[in-house]
Scaffold this motif. Structure first.
Motif, mmCIF file in Angstrom:
data_model
loop_
_atom_site.group_PDB
_atom_site.id
_atom_site.type_symbol
_atom_site.label_atom_id
_atom_site.label_comp_id
_atom_site.label_asym_id
_atom_site.label_seq_id
_atom_site.Cartn_x
_atom_site.Cartn_y
_atom_site.Cartn_z
ATOM 1 N N GLY A 75 4.444 7.018 -6.316
ATOM 2 C CA GLY A 75 4.596 5.642 -6.567
ATOM 3 C C GLY A 75 5.812 5.676 -7.165
ATOM 4 O O GLY A 75 5.647 4.101 -7.327
ATOM 5 N N GLY A 76 7.158 6.449 -7.411
ATOM 6 C CA GLY A 76 8.096 5.451 -8.803
ATOM 7 C C GLY A 76 9.388 5.481 -7.772
ATOM 8 O O GLY A 76 9.301 5.665 -6.737
ATOM 9 N N MET A 77 10.209 5.089 -8.077
ATOM 10 C CA MET A 77 11.176 4.149 -7.351
ATOM 11 C C MET A 77 12.543 5.969 -6.507
ATOM 12 O O MET A 77 12.340 5.788 -5.016
ATOM 13 N N PHE A 78 11.934 6.288 -7.563
ATOM 14 C CA PHE A 78 12.553 7.978 -7.375
ATOM 15 C C PHE A 78 12.540 8.796 -7.043
ATOM 16 O O PHE A 78 12.680 10.047 -7.741
ATOM 17 N N ALA A 79 10.528 8.532 -6.326
ATOM 18 C CA ALA A 79 9.933 10.021 -5.807
ATOM 19 C C ALA A 79 10.984 11.115 -4.663
ATOM 20 O O ALA A 79 11.252 10.175 -4.379
ATOM 21 N N ARG A 80 10.445 11.850 -4.844
ATOM 22 C CA ARG A 80 10.654 12.692 -4.068
ATOM 23 C C ARG A 80 10.020 12.434 -2.629
ATOM 24 O O ARG A 80 10.222 12.447 -1.180
ATOM 25 N N VAL A 81 8.622 12.203 -2.808
ATOM 26 C CA VAL A 81 7.611 11.895 -2.141
ATOM 27 C C VAL A 81 7.081 10.590 -1.271
ATOM 28 O O VAL A 81 7.100 9.673 -3.288
ATOM 29 N N LYS A 82 7.650 9.563 -0.568
ATOM 30 C CA LYS A 82 7.503 8.862 -0.385
ATOM 31 C C LYS A 82 5.966 8.169 0.806
ATOM 32 O O LYS A 82 5.407 8.859 1.282
ATOM 33 N N LYS A 83 5.648 6.868 -0.077
ATOM 34 C CA LYS A 83 4.321 6.824 1.188
ATOM 35 C C LYS A 83 5.237 5.508 1.944
ATOM 36 O O LYS A 83 5.718 4.353 1.443
ATOM 37 N N THR A 84 4.315 5.305 3.399
ATOM 38 C CA THR A 84 4.817 4.465 4.019
ATOM 39 C C THR A 84 3.644 3.259 3.473
ATOM 40 O O THR A 84 2.269 3.418 3.171
ATOM 41 N N GLY A 85 3.466 2.148 4.277
ATOM 42 C CA GLY A 85 2.949 0.853 4.408
ATOM 43 C C GLY A 85 1.662 1.117 4.924
ATOM 44 O O GLY A 85 0.970 0.331 4.520
ATOM 45 N N THR A 86 1.593 2.161 5.863
ATOM 46 C CA THR A 86 0.146 2.495 6.705
ATOM 47 C C THR A 86 -0.145 3.495 5.720
ATOM 48 O O THR A 86 -1.908 4.586 6.530
ATOM 49 N N GLY A 87 -0.456 4.180 4.913
ATOM 50 C CA GLY A 87 -0.605 5.157 4.300
ATOM 51 C C GLY A 87 -0.496 6.289 4.068
ATOM 52 O O GLY A 87 -1.137 7.895 4.353
ATOM 53 N N ARG A 88 0.396 6.586 4.936
ATOM 54 C CA ARG A 88 1.181 8.359 5.634
ATOM 55 C C ARG A 88 2.532 8.898 4.601
ATOM 56 O O ARG A 88 2.986 7.775 4.023
ATOM 57 N N PHE A 89 2.485 10.018 4.682
ATOM 58 C CA PHE A 89 3.455 10.739 3.187
ATOM 59 C C PHE A 89 4.352 11.076 3.997
ATOM 60 O O PHE A 89 4.236 11.842 5.102
ATOM 61 N N TYR A 90 6.203 11.737 3.198
ATOM 62 C CA TYR A 90 6.848 12.489 3.480
ATOM 63 C C TYR A 90 7.500 12.707 2.642
ATOM 64 O O TYR A 90 7.461 12.028 1.960
ATOM 65 N N VAL A 91 8.576 13.433 2.957
ATOM 66 C CA VAL A 91 9.084 14.049 2.086
ATOM 67 C C VAL A 91 10.632 13.796 2.239
ATOM 68 O O VAL A 91 11.098 13.447 4.098
#
Length: 67
Positions: free
Chosen positions: A51-67
């Motif tokens: 959830g954070g701006m500087f998070a290393r794990v990112k979430k896409t608008g379609t509910g998918r995740f990546y690093v």
């Protein structure tokens, strides 16, 4: 507070490890929680971790995740 930080670190490390293992290293290669084989505990924490701006794990608008 310290116990929570330790739990957060351990769960985040597990999530990043699983995302790297399935090759989710960019927005184009992002995966769902099911594809990454997250545990229920990881699923419960993923929105907080990503959830954070500087998070290393990112979430896409379609509910998918990546690093």
């Amino acid at each position: 507070m310290e116990a929570t930080s330790g739990i957060h670190f351990a769960i985040e490390a597990g999530i990043k490890s699983k995302l790297n293992a399935v090759g989710a290293i960019s927005r184009e290669k992002a995966v769902t929680c099911h594809q990454a084989n997250f545990t229920m505990q990881e699923i419960n924490w993923i929105d907080y971790i990503a959830g954070g701006m500087f998070a290393r794990v990112k979430k896409t608008g379609t509910g998918r995740f990546y690093v």
